[in-house]
Design a protein around this motif. Sequence first.
Motif, PDB file in Angstrom:
ATOM      1  N   UNK A 115      34.678  40.946  38.259  1.00  0.00           N
ATOM      2  CA  UNK A 115      35.236  40.467  37.028  1.00  0.00           C
ATOM      3  C   UNK A 115      34.551  40.255  35.870  1.00  0.00           C
ATOM      4  N   UNK A 116      35.017  40.292  34.782  1.00  0.00           N
ATOM      5  CA  UNK A 116      34.057  39.723  33.604  1.00  0.00           C
ATOM      6  C   UNK A 116      35.451  39.443  32.382  1.00  0.00           C
ATOM      7  N   UNK A 117      35.128  38.279  32.063  1.00  0.00           N
ATOM      8  CA  UNK A 117      36.193  37.647  31.166  1.00  0.00           C
ATOM      9  C   UNK A 117      37.657  37.661  31.916  1.00  0.00           C
ATOM     10  N   UNK A 118      38.541  38.253  31.200  1.00  0.00           N
ATOM     11  CA  UNK A 118      39.839  38.532  31.811  1.00  0.00           C
ATOM     12  C   UNK A 118      40.206  39.705  32.307  1.00  0.00           C
ATOM     13  N   UNK A 119      39.158  40.663  32.589  1.00  0.00           N
ATOM     14  CA  UNK A 119      39.140  41.844  33.058  1.00  0.00           C
ATOM     15  C   UNK A 119      38.725  41.915  34.552  1.00  0.00           C
ATOM     16  N   UNK A 120      39.803  42.314  35.349  1.00  0.00           N
ATOM     17  CA  UNK A 120      39.351  42.383  37.058  1.00  0.00           C
ATOM     18  C   UNK A 120      39.499  43.628  37.716  1.00  0.00           C
ATOM     19  N   UNK A 121      38.573  44.066  38.215  1.00  0.00           N
ATOM     20  CA  UNK A 121      38.786  45.359  39.180  1.00  0.00           C
ATOM     21  C   UNK A 121      38.763  44.855  40.578  1.00  0.00           C
ATOM     22  N   UNK A 122      39.808  45.326  41.362  1.00  0.00           N
ATOM     23  CA  UNK A 122      39.930  44.920  42.651  1.00  0.00           C
ATOM     24  C   UNK A 122      39.380  45.925  43.713  1.00  0.00           C
ATOM     25  N   UNK A 123      39.092  47.327  43.127  1.00  0.00           N
ATOM     26  CA  UNK A 123      38.538  48.288  44.026  1.00  0.00           C
ATOM     27  C   UNK A 123      37.540  48.955  43.010  1.00  0.00           C
ATOM     28  N   UNK A 124      36.814  49.749  43.679  1.00  0.00           N
ATOM     29  CA  UNK A 124      35.825  50.703  43.041  1.00  0.00           C
ATOM     30  C   UNK A 124      35.128  51.734  43.882  1.00  0.00           C
ATOM     31  N   UNK A 183      28.822  38.837  34.726  1.00  0.00           N
ATOM     32  CA  UNK A 183      29.972  39.573  35.388  1.00  0.00           C
ATOM     33  C   UNK A 183      29.874  38.719  36.609  1.00  0.00           C
ATOM     34  N   UNK A 184      31.021  38.865  37.258  1.00  0.00           N
ATOM     35  CA  UNK A 184      31.348  38.127  38.762  1.00  0.00           C
ATOM     36  C   UNK A 184      31.642  39.139  39.924  1.00  0.00           C
ATOM     37  N   UNK A 185      30.871  39.280  40.941  1.00  0.00           N
ATOM     38  CA  UNK A 185      30.914  40.142  42.074  1.00  0.00           C
ATOM     39  C   UNK A 185      31.327  39.277  43.120  1.00  0.00           C
ATOM     40  N   UNK A 186      32.595  39.493  43.494  1.00  0.00           N
ATOM     41  CA  UNK A 186      33.503  38.574  44.622  1.00  0.00           C
ATOM     42  C   UNK A 186      33.202  37.206  44.220  1.00  0.00           C
ATOM     43  N   UNK A 187      33.478  36.683  42.975  1.00  0.00           N
ATOM     44  CA  UNK A 187      33.407  35.423  42.659  1.00  0.00           C
ATOM     45  C   UNK A 187      32.199  34.779  42.161  1.00  0.00           C
ATOM     46  N   UNK A 188      31.033  35.753  42.631  1.00  0.00           N
ATOM     47  CA  UNK A 188      29.853  35.112  42.220  1.00  0.00           C
ATOM     48  C   UNK A 188      29.170  35.596  41.013  1.00  0.00           C
ATOM     49  N   UNK A 189      28.833  34.627  40.007  1.00  0.00           N
ATOM     50  CA  UNK A 189      28.632  35.248  38.767  1.00  0.00           C
ATOM     51  C   UNK A 189      27.307  35.307  38.511  1.00  0.00           C
ATOM     52  N   UNK A 190      26.758  36.405  37.800  1.00  0.00           N
ATOM     53  CA  UNK A 190      25.352  37.024  37.325  1.00  0.00           C
ATOM     54  C   UNK A 190      25.077  37.026  36.075  1.00  0.00           C
ATOM     55  N   UNK A 191      24.105  36.809  35.634  1.00  0.00           N
ATOM     56  CA  UNK A 191      23.770  37.160  33.964  1.00  0.00           C
ATOM     57  C   UNK A 191      23.206  38.541  33.613  1.00  0.00           C
TER      58      UNK A 191
END
Length: 612
Positions: free
Chosen positions: A230-239, A299-307
Amino acid sequence: MADVELLAVSKITELVARCPHLAAQIASNDKTPFTDGHIDVYEGLGRSKADWRGRVDVQVKGRKIKGLLASFPVARTDLIAFQANSGVLYFVVTIHPKTLKQTAYYAVLSPFGIEGLLAKADLEQKTISVPLTTLTKDSAKLESVVALALNTKRQNTSMGFDPALFDQIASLTVHSASDLSFDGPLTLDASRLDVALEMTTTSGMQVPLGGRLEILPAEYAQKRVAFQIRCGDITYDECLVRRLDTTRVEVVLAGGLTIIFKGEAGVQTSSFTLTLAGNFADELKALEFFSAVKTTRTIALEGRESTYEMSDEDEDDSLERQLRFMRRLQELFTLLDVDTTLIDLEDVSDAQLRELMNFYRSLIEGEEPTNKTGEISRFVVRIADWHLMFLFLPGSTEGHWRLVDPFDAAAPHMYRYDDKDDPSRAGVPVTVYDTVEDEYLPTVLNLRLSAIVDAYEALIDQPTTLQLANLRVIALISAADSAGPRKAALLTAAQDLNDWLIAQGRDLERHQLNRYQILWRTDSLTADDLAAIREMKRQQARIGDAQSLEFEIACALLLDDAGEVAYLEKQLEPDRLAMMEAWPIWHLHSNDQRRPPGPARSVAQDDRSRRT
């Protein structure tokens, strides 16, 4: 003066003598063409005939050389002879001119390996450089080298390979003289001199394999996973995820966005690549995500944000311009209720894009084009493989015109019959869906099919509404058979409208039959449905007229009873059979020699023509 060939043969014989499963018969100054002897390979330590596994031909060369040796020139004629004789284990022993120190090297010249050497050399080249590997005093190592040479003797470059054998594969064996690591991607090439591939079929046949084999550990193979990014309002649930190497993981998101995460020495870094690909919806989402990363740097990976820090090359204004353009298109498509997953901008021409922006200015910004000679009209515009349908109506002032979506419920318009063959129906109100030619039903994207029932419900008091609704059900079913990605949407609309017709309580058998053929197309017929179809067929058989015969055939088609269909169709008059073959129910016919479905028709439908 030292006998170099004798020293070389003695060195190889000495090394082989240390191996409990090998026995060498190698002669010095041997006059036999191409080989100097052989090495016998045994299964057990007793070296009995019962333990004998096979024999490997050898060639031994000795040279006085001071330094190390990486390769050795071999005559092309010798290589061709080795290949014809199922290969050879080629030894080279270097002898220091002063100290007489001996170093042994080897090359497993297998038939496939020789083929690779010949393919890389010029045709006029008389000698070819063969790469060598140092042979240590380790007896296990030498035994593995000889075992590899033995396993390559079944290779035959002239026999070819039948790819159909892959359908019968039971196991795949890799023979190598050295240990192989399967921790990362591994490419095995049968044309090299250090590996051999062999397939065993389900019948037990062992088949040597040429070519290349790529082995990917599970984590190195790309796979689709449920993983939230996820970043901002945009979320991908699979990749799509795959490991590139020990430090990097690649994540591919729909729309052409690739993220490479790298972890090394406790430091986590990321890099982004955006190459737009896919349908409009996916591309726009990828652009929105990329733009959000540029703005928030997180960006947030499984809810965990990183810069994430953008590099200079990531700062691309052209992508922002593309995003602004696609946002306008999205606003237009939303207004028209267009499914943007169906649109691929790669297929939309520049002229069509310019036309879409004209529609944007008219429908979103309220511009009214000027045309002093214009007239009220309906027109269809092609967008890639699809269409949009509009009305051209008078604008706010004389000479100005406005664009109207005819399927918008708020559009101020009404459609009426114009039927010269049946004056009694002239002027009768009809829905906008009755004006759409059957050829456009599969491709017009702004149909707003979810509103089709409401459109007919609004005209329920008109004498022709139910009949026209039935014709639209049939047309939608027929359109679904050629609509590809829109099949589900068209069938859903047909089912909704048909269910509405059933609720009106008239011509139930006809509408039930249409319900069943819709369910047949979605593989949704239940046991109860099939039982009801059989009962309908039995009841129609009792009636026994021409129309009931058509119902019987339709039921047989739904039941996939080809024999019954063949029997019943012989009882139809030729003109009635030809008519029935034009109905979408005939699409269910299993005999592919039949004519494809023609224009949409219903069972026992009204044959009168119509114009709206």
